[in-house]
Write a protein that holds these residues in place. Structure first.
Motif, short mmCIF file in Angstrom:
data_model
loop_
_atom_site.label_atom_id
_atom_site.label_comp_id
_atom_site.label_asym_id
_atom_site.label_seq_id
_atom_site.Cartn_x
_atom_site.Cartn_y
_atom_site.Cartn_z
N LEU A 9 3.34 -15.28 -0.25
CA LEU A 9 4.20 -15.36 -1.52
C LEU A 9 4.14 -16.38 -2.35
CD1 LEU A 9 7.69 -13.46 -0.30
CD2 LEU A 9 5.69 -11.94 -1.49
N ILE A 158 9.92 -10.81 -1.39
CA ILE A 158 9.40 -9.92 -0.72
C ILE A 158 10.20 -8.21 -0.92
CG2 ILE A 158 10.24 -9.33 1.44
CD1 ILE A 158 6.79 -9.34 1.24
N PHE A 159 11.03 -8.77 -1.16
CA PHE A 159 11.68 -7.09 -1.28
C PHE A 159 12.90 -6.85 -2.42
CE2 PHE A 159 15.20 -3.54 -0.07
CZ PHE A 159 13.89 -2.58 -1.52
N VAL A 236 10.05 4.99 -1.15
CA VAL A 236 9.04 4.45 -2.19
C VAL A 236 9.47 2.74 -2.75
CG1 VAL A 236 7.42 4.35 -3.53
CG2 VAL A 236 7.58 6.56 -1.88
N ALA A 237 8.96 1.66 -2.02
CA ALA A 237 9.19 0.31 -2.67
C ALA A 237 9.06 0.31 -4.11
CB ALA A 237 8.82 -0.78 -1.60
N ARG A 241 15.54 -0.31 -11.13
CA ARG A 241 16.39 0.42 -11.92
C ARG A 241 17.87 0.75 -11.57
NH1 ARG A 241 13.51 4.13 -15.86
NH2 ARG A 241 12.45 2.77 -16.99
N ILE A 283 5.81 -2.38 -4.54
CA ILE A 283 4.29 -2.51 -3.77
C ILE A 283 3.98 -1.22 -4.03
CG2 ILE A 283 3.74 -2.76 -1.89
CD1 ILE A 283 7.13 -3.60 -1.54
N ARG A 284 2.75 -1.25 -5.23
CA ARG A 284 1.07 -0.34 -5.61
C ARG A 284 0.39 -1.06 -5.56
NH1 ARG A 284 2.67 5.38 -5.65
NH2 ARG A 284 4.33 5.37 -3.79
N ALA A 285 -0.81 -0.71 -6.65
CA ALA A 285 -1.43 -1.09 -6.82
C ALA A 285 -0.83 -1.56 -8.48
CB ALA A 285 -2.51 0.01 -7.44
N GLY A 286 -1.37 -3.22 -8.62
CA GLY A 286 -0.21 -3.28 -9.72
C GLY A 286 1.10 -4.26 -9.30
N ARG A 289 6.81 -8.46 -7.58
CA ARG A 289 7.46 -8.15 -6.28
C ARG A 289 9.11 -9.47 -7.13
NH1 ARG A 289 6.57 -6.56 -1.38
NH2 ARG A 289 4.25 -7.62 -0.96
N GLU B 47 -9.42 -5.30 -12.43
CA GLU B 47 -7.55 -6.04 -13.33
C GLU B 47 -8.56 -7.55 -13.14
OE1 GLU B 47 -4.34 -5.16 -10.57
OE2 GLU B 47 -5.26 -3.11 -10.80
N ASN B 314 3.87 10.07 -2.09
CA ASN B 314 5.43 9.57 -1.20
C ASN B 314 4.74 9.97 -0.46
OD1 ASN B 314 5.41 8.66 -3.60
ND2 ASN B 314 7.11 10.15 -4.35
N TYR B 319 2.79 2.36 1.87
CA TYR B 319 2.95 2.32 0.71
C TYR B 319 4.59 3.54 0.92
CZ TYR B 319 -0.60 -0.03 -1.68
OH TYR B 319 -1.70 -0.74 -1.86
N SER B 320 4.50 4.43 1.21
CA SER B 320 5.24 5.45 1.13
C SER B 320 5.46 5.75 3.02
CB SER B 320 4.18 7.20 0.40
OG SER B 320 3.18 6.33 -0.29
N ASN B 323 9.12 6.48 3.11
CA ASN B 323 9.88 8.49 2.90
C ASN B 323 8.72 8.90 3.65
OD1 ASN B 323 10.55 9.32 0.31
ND2 ASN B 323 8.21 10.16 0.16
N MET B 354 6.66 -0.67 4.34
CA MET B 354 6.52 -0.43 3.60
C MET B 354 5.69 -2.05 2.39
SD MET B 354 9.39 1.20 1.30
CE MET B 354 10.19 -0.56 1.53
N ILE B 355 6.54 -2.87 2.22
CA ILE B 355 7.00 -4.01 1.73
C ILE B 355 5.34 -4.79 1.52
CG2 ILE B 355 9.44 -3.35 0.97
CD1 ILE B 355 9.77 -6.44 3.20
#
Lengths: 374, 608, 462
Positions: A9, A158-159, A236-237, A241, A283-286, A289, B47, B314, B319-320, B323, B354-355
């Motif tokens: 990080l 991290i989160f 799912v991280a 919102r 935490i997905r593609a893109g 943090r 990217e 999910n 990542y999931s 879930n 997950m993180i």
């Protein structure tokens, strides 16, 4: 490969940070290039098209859809008030006329002769975009948004949960390994960013919410506490919102884990300064943090950013193990064997040897460590 | 697209641009058959800071070139095609799932009918379906509009109405989409592609709705011309076209890549579906394929020539993972773990995975837990697949008086584990398990195959490449699929029914390259050595009430094939039930794991 | 005949004259007892007597007594004074019947033919005290002297009919079971209802209509709303209307009764409101055709042929029109779902429709559709009731059969009797002593017969 790329990080004392502030749809940008803005300033605003309410007039008036148009008292584009007559049937010999009143306020958007449906669009919803970070406007794209740049101290967590906010940094507790509990939080912390050390308890977060703190930051959190805070088990991280009234940022991970020394020291150093934080995590593609941004008044002299290349794994580098059995422990790389090793699980993976401060050595897969930038 | 005579193709180069890595394989015509000879890998460069997908492609191809000692990339960084004796390839093909793959929103009139068909078309074309809007989805129109507004799909597929059926409802759906003005995911300068595949009588009215507002409306044949029949082909093809023209063209470097390829670039999952369909057709078998990833799990099936694909968003291993644990519940995950674990610590571990999704299990306990999660993720994904892969709904039934007490609704699942011939696994946790036995066990526990089923895994995730190849050269694709792509784990023989514990479940007799005979009792699972390339015939005599493929208690004879694991004889019954009580559950599971030698210590572990 | 009369006169000659105006030539009945009938609202009194000695067949084949006449007097009680109107005028408040009882002038409360020794007076008022008297009547207006009951009787009202205690127990049992299951369901317990394909298919049928842009046709049968099948049909209609509202499909309901139309309109409107689509409700789509069976059938058929609905529902009571409707709708390619409890029409529906709800399924529809815990619980409870009934039925049949096959087994006979008379009958919890005595007598007789037969068998053996 004698080196391996293992990004950690980002935690830096100085960075030229540029952020993009965009409107969801085109609107007015209220700043000019070179303007100085404060975090709370509105830089752009617009009106989102209002909510849409379809009304099936054909059924309400027992008419074939094609006849609806002829019965309309309002044309497309007309404004209509609540309970204002919208359409009237021809009736019989000029009598028995059936009038339909509008149940919504707005403008008549379309009248469909195919479905007999009238669509009323409600009042526009104003949307304002704030600067979020104090700094200088460096570019403006007309009707879309602007970019703001500033010299900042920047830290990634991290989160996190909760969205953008700002407040004064307020460190509580005595050190980076002290648990953040409710009793450390006092009533005068309204609008502050509360900085703790190790794990924060759910009671502490609740308490911070009560005193109307803007944010709360600490090293770790228990999954159970997070579940209690959110009211559901986060699957799912993808966060940011939540409507908690407070932004929560965890810098290290889940469980009892202390905040990294360096991060803690930096936050302590900047105590009293106003910082902008955002808990949004994806935490997905893109990857996204959570971040802590502290605008600097003056650029510090270029400090020695360490003798190591950023993101490169080399002997002697400080790292953190991020998976059990040594989860959370910090040590130094002592060896980088080139050949893959067979792990306890039976899989083969590239590993490294880490020496913990106690002198104990361990073999850890390279995938399970995270560099700590010094 | 270049049109080459399939017989002239001797060297095939294929890449798959995934979201993190670009994988390249080289297929060559060796000794009268097509074989995959070399492979290479490089990080994907879609990217920033690279922002040109071809860099990753060239890197991975260069790796192959070095290994194969064959020049494949010229000095300008282009792939050399056509081939000469010593350099280049005859055809270069590619798939892509970079940038999150193809993301779509679909809409139809009734969720279970035209909207379901639209979803099937979109999934079959290899896209991720972000949401399904239907007149009966239970949402108020303004909520639907809000949702459409929030999504940023690459394209929208609208269906609805049979030919000559409802016009009003279809136009209503269009009237929801148009004012919402959905924004495409990439670039604001191109107009949102909308495919209309509904009632042909409503075409004009729908065109009018999308007349203004920056939409690119494409009209194709109705995908449900009558409720009794689905016609997904035209819509699927159109999705591919738009994927290439609009979506790919927006991604950095793809234009260049497209000019290199000898066949259209396909979305990765679409290509996987194609190869499975090709194999099912050529070998006349029923196939189920699964790809379990970090975020999602894709399940593909071909039953009685009908292809279905589902994406369980999910349900994934990194990542999931959290879930999966939430959906399956912790006790359900832990029932596969034959020892006690501290639940609080475990929950924190799951969240930490997950993180920090890239970490790998270091200890055997961590591995067993992760594989327990995988079982549940696969089980849930397969359940969703079964619910989706159904016969068409809204179809008139033909009855006789004999049906009085056995009326069944339409829309029953077409997935039948008893008729399943081949189960193919791919995705990290399955294909990179330290022991193949673990993969086989996970497949059997999660999918619960019945009767005689062949288990296999995709060795190096080659299915996407072969999927594209199958559109150019199906024969080559099938040969490579069979010889190099699949690693046969073995054959599972599983008893359906509820055998009594300890009592005889079925008797078996194996002849052929290896002979064996014996008896499996209820609740027992056994592994017979039966190596790769060995074949034989197995004769099974099930006990009363036990079905092995020919009906309860009926004798079964099947030819079987060996694999790296062997022949698995499963007398645990279906559906698979584990004891409720924790300690006896642990003992049972431990017994099964021991019987199949799942977690054998091969070498001295390090660091434990 | 004359000789008999003479004989009678001679026999009765020495009897003192107790009344006037009639020939008192017969000997009267004796031991008259009037008893209140137990377990009633107090409207009945049972009068019993022993037969007159003359109640026999005379030598000429005629009967000495033609019948018995029962008289009743109201005794004034503290509460009964108001009912003095029933007291014959001039009788004062004297107890009982006057000596010069006039058989003609006094209206008897009833009469029974000869050989009958009891009479049930069902015309008494609760709380009144009555005195009964019985006289035998003979040919030619001849009577016996009045035999007066030795005790007056008060017709009493019982609050509990103890004779039906078993009925009460079973009812309580079923109620408790129902309540239990209702609470069980409310607490979130799962009550499994077998999937009824016909009801599952409602969404499918309505969906088909929506996709095809065609209306949904609902036929609620041809009987009025007082028929339970029509009511059940309306319950299903409510569900169909809800689905139609969700799917925004057009729902047409032609009815054969005006009341059904009104009910259907209310139901459908409520369903549309419930789904938040009041604007989609069109009253004109639910209309009355005709009461005439085949006029209605022709009308509905006309709708089918003209509008080609994509889904047709037949829910209610149907007669000969069933197959006509089902065949017509089949020919236009509609999904059809039928539900009726008319056994004779079921085969037609099963053959011609896509789905058919049969009898009970049709009535269970409302619980099934609503998934409401109260309805589900009572459905389950009723099932338990049905099981109890079925068990009793089977047990009773079995015992009755066995009791016939083995007539001298007392336990079997007793059990059989208990089920017949106590559980199903009105004897209450405890077996009726009299009936037990009779049974004992019969058994004894059987034993005796057996014993009589025994030596013969033994003899045969020698």
């Amino acid at each position: 490969m004698a080196k391996a790329y293992t990004p950690g990080l980002l935690v830096t004392r100085h960075k030229k940070h540029r952020i993009m502030r965009r409107l969801p749809i085109s609107g007015d940008v209220r700043v000019k290039i070179n303007d100085q803005v404060n975090a709370g300033d509105i830089v752009a605003e617009t009106n989102l098209p209002g909510n849409v309410h379809p009304v099936n007039l054909a059924n309400q008036m027992s008419l074939p859809p094609a006849d609806v148009v002829a019965c309309m008292l309002k044309a497309e584009g007309d404004a209509i008030a609540l309970d204002e007559p919208m359409a009237q049937s021809k009736g019989m010999f000029g009598m028995f006329k059936n009038t339909v009143k509008s149940r919504f306020e707005g403008t008549v958007e379309t009248i469909s002769p195919v479905t007999g449906q009238v669509i009323i669009r409600g009042a526009p919803l104003p949307v304002q975009v704030k600067a979020y970070m104090s700094g200088q406007v460096v570019s403006v794209s007309e009707h879309e948004g602007c970019e703001i740049e500033a010299d900042v101290a920047y830290m990634q967590g991290i989160f996190g949960v909760g969205g953008e906010t700002q407040g004064k940094i307020r460190v509580v507790g005595s050190g980076h390994d002290q648990e953040l509990t409710a009793d450390l939080i006092t009533d005068d912390m309204a609008g502050c960013l509360i900085i703790g050390g190790a794990r924060m308890t759910v009671e502490a977060i609740q308490r911070a919410r009560e005193v109307k703190a803007a944010g709360i930051i600490s090293g770790g959190i228990d999954d159970q506490d997070l579940k209690e805070l959110l009211g559901y088990d986060l699957g799912v991280a993808i966060t940011g919102r939540e409507n908690l009234g407070i932004t929560v940022i965890v810098t290290e991970g889940f469980g009892e884990i202390a905040m990294a020394d360096r991060t803690y020291a930096m936050l302590r150093e900047f105590e009293g300064r106003v910082a902008s934080i955002n808990g949004a995590t994806q935490i997905r593609a893109g990857v996204m943090r959570p971040e802590i941004i502290i605008p600097l008044e003056s650029v510090p002299p270029a400090a020695n950013e360490g003798q190591f290349e950023e993101g490169q794994l080399e002997a002697g580098r400080l790292l953190r193990v991020i998976r059990d059995p040594w989860f959370g422990m910090i040590g130094k790389v002592s060896d980088l064997p080139a050949k893959p090793h067979v792990l306890g699980s039976g899989s083969k993976a590239r590993v490294l040897e880490v020496t913990f401060p106690s002198g104990e050595k361990a073999i850890v897969p390279r995938a399970n460590v995270e560099l700590i930038e010094e | 697209m270049t049109n080459i005579d399939p017989d002239q193709i001797k060297v095939i180069l294929a890449t798959d641009c995934g979201s993190t890595t670009t994988k390249a394989i080289l297929i060559q015509y060796v000794d009268g058959e097509y074989r995959q000879t070399h492979r290479g890998e490089a990080p994907t460069t879609v990217e920033k800071p690279f922002a040109d997908v071809t860099m990753g492609v060239v890197n991975s191809v260069t790796e192959i070139a070095e290994l194969a000692d064959r020049r494949l990339v010229d000095d300008d960084g282009r792939i050399i095609s056509p081939a000469t004796d010593t350099e280049g390839c005859d055809i270069y093909i590619s798939t892509s799932s970079a940038g999150g793959g193809l993301q779509m929103m679909v809409a139809g009139v009734i969720a279970e009918m035209t909207a379901a068909s639209a979803k099937r078309a979109a999934l079959g074309a290899g896209s991720i379906v972000m949401d399904v809007i239907a007149a009966n989805d239970g949402r108020r129109p303004h909520d639907q509009i809000q949702r459409i507004r929030d999504l940023r799909p690459d394209m929208i597929l609208i269906s609805g109405g049979t030919d000559g059926g409802t016009t009003g409802k279809v136009v209503q759906i269009a009237e929801l989409v148009a004012p919402a003005k959905p924004q495409p995911r990439f670039g604001s300068d191109y107009s949102m592609p909308i495919i209309y595949a509904g009632n042909k009588d409503a075409r004009e009215a729908v065109s009018e709705v999308f007349d203004e507002g920056g939409f690119d409306l494409q009209i194709v044949d109705n995908l449900r011309p009558v409720l009794e029949r689905e016609n997904l082909g035209p819509a699927r093809d159109k999705i591919h076209d738009i994927f290439l023209e609009h979506v790919m063209a927006q991604a950095p470097g793809y234009e260049k890549l497209m000019s290199w390829t000898g066949a259209p670039i396909m979305p990765t999952p679409g290509a996987v579906g194609d190869i499975l369909q090709t194999v099912a057709r050529l070998q006349d078998i029923n196939v189920v394929g699964v790809d379990i990833g970090g975020a999602t799990t894709d399940v593909f099936s071909v039953f009685e020539k009908t292809f279905n694909r589902t994406v369980s968003a999910n349900l994934g291993m990194s990542y999931s993972i959290s879930n999966v644990c939430a959906e399956a519940t912790m006790p359900n995950v832990l029932r596969w773990v034959p020892f006690d674990m501290n639940e609080r610590e475990l929950r924190n571990h799951v969240k930490n995975k997950m993180i920090r999704p890239t970490t790998i299990p270091q200890t055997r306990e961590a591995l067993m837990f992760e594989q327990a999660v995988a079982r549940e993720a696969l089980r849930l994904a397969y359940k969703q697949h079964k619910e989706f892969a159904t016969t068409l709904k809204g179809v008139q039934q033909q009855r006789t008086v004999g049906d009085t007490f056995s009326q069944q609704t339409s829309g029953q699942t077409i997935v039948n584990n008893m008729t399943l011939d081949l189960l193919v696994a791919s995705g990290g946790v399955l294909s990179h398990a330290p022991r193949m036995h673990q993969t086989a066990m996970m497949l059997i526990d999660a999918f619960e195959p019945e009767g005689v089923t062949m288990l296999a895994k995709d060795s190096i995730f080659m299915m996407p490449h072969l999927g594209v190849l199958s559109s150019v050269h199906p024969k080559a694709a099938e040969q490579v699929f069979d010889r190099d792509c699949l690693v046969y784990l073995g054959t599972s023989v599983c008893a359906a029914g509820q055998p009594k514990a300890g009592k005889s479940c079925f008797k078996y007799e194996l002849t052929g390259d290896r002979t064996a005979s014996g008896e499996i009792s209820g609740g027992e699972i056994q592994l017979l050595p039966f190596e790769e390339h060995e074949t034989g015939t197995i004769t099974l005599s099930p006990a009363r009430g036990i079905d092995l493929g020919e009906g309860a208690g009926k004798k079964v004879q099947r030819s079987v094939r060996g694999g790296t694991v062997g022949l698995i004889l499963d007398g645990r019954g279906r559906s698979l039930t584990l004891p409720e009580e924790r300690s006896s559950c642990q003992a049972t599971v431990q017994g099964w794991l021991d019987a199949l030698d799942v977690y054998k210590e091969e070498t001295e572990p390090v660091g434990v | 005949m004359i000789r008999a009369l003479v004989l009678l006169l001679v026999l009765l000659g020495f009897q003192p004259a107790m009344s006037h105006g009639e020939t008192l030539s017969l000997s009267g009945p004796a031991n008259v007892v009037a008893e209140d009938v137990p377990n009633d609202v107090g409207g009945q009194v049972m009068v019993k007597w022993s037969l007159s000695p003359d109640d026999r067949v005379l030598k000429d084949g005629s009967h000495g007594v033609i019948g018995y006449v029962i008289y009743r007097e109201v005794l004034p009680t503290a509460a009964g004074l108001e009912s003095g109107a029933e007291t014959p005028a001039g009788q004062g408040y004297e107890l009982g019947f006057s000596d010069d009882f006039d058989y003609e002038a006094n209206q008897p409360v009833g009469s029974v033919p000869y050989s009958v020794n009891q009479f049930l007076d069902e015309n008494v008022d609760a709380g009144m005290t009555y005195v009964y008297a019985v006289a035998a009547s003979g040919v030619g207006n001849s009577f016996s002297p009045l035999a007066v009951a030795d005790k007056p009787v008060v017709a009493e009202m019982q609050y509990l009919n103890l004779g039906k205690l078993w009925f009460f127990i079973i009812m309580m049992l079923i109620s408790i079971v129902i309540i239990y299951f209702v609470f069980y369901a409310k607490r979130g317990g799962t009550i499994k209802v077998r999937p009824i394909a016909g009801l599952e298919a409602v969404t499918e049928a309505v969906g088909r209509s929506t996709e095809m842009g065609k209306p949904v046709l609902f036929v609620p049968g041809i009987l009025d709303i007082n028929d339970i099948q029509t009511v059940a049909g309306i319950t299903v209609l409510s569900n169909v209307a809800r689905t139609a509202a969700q799917y925004d499909a057009e729902l047409k309901v032609p009815t054969a009764r005006s009341l059904v139309m009104t009910t259907a309109r209310e139901t459908v409107e409520a369903a549309y409101l419930g789904e938040g689509r009041p604007d989609a409700y069109n009253e004109d789509n639910i209309y009355y055709l005709t009461d005439e069976q085949f006029g209605y059938t022709a009308g509905v058929q006309g709708v089918m042929v003209r509008e080609k609905p994509a889904a047709c529902f037949y829910m209610g009571a149907f007669y000969a029109e069933s197959l006509i409707l089902a065949e017509t709708a089949n020919s236009i390619g509609a999904i059809q779902v039928a539900g009726t409890a008319m056994p004779s029409q079921l085969p037609f529906f099963v053959a011609a429709c896509d789905y058919t709800l049969i009898g009970e399924e049709f009535f269970a529809a409302s619980a099934y559709l609503s998934n409401d815990p109260e309805q589900l619980g009572s459905l389950k409870g009723q099932d338990v009731g049905k099981i109890i009934a079925a068990v009793l039925l089977i047990l009773g049949c079995l015992l009755a059969t066995l009791a016939t096959v083995v007539p001298d087994s007392k336990p079997l006979r007793m059990a059989d009797m208990y089920i017949t008379n106590n559980i199903l009958g009105e004897d209450g919890l405890v077996p009726n002593e009299l009936k037990v005595a009779i049974l004992d007598g019969e058994l004894e007789q059987l034993m005796e017969e057996d014993q009589d037969a025994q030596p013969a068998i033994d003899g045969g053996g020698n």
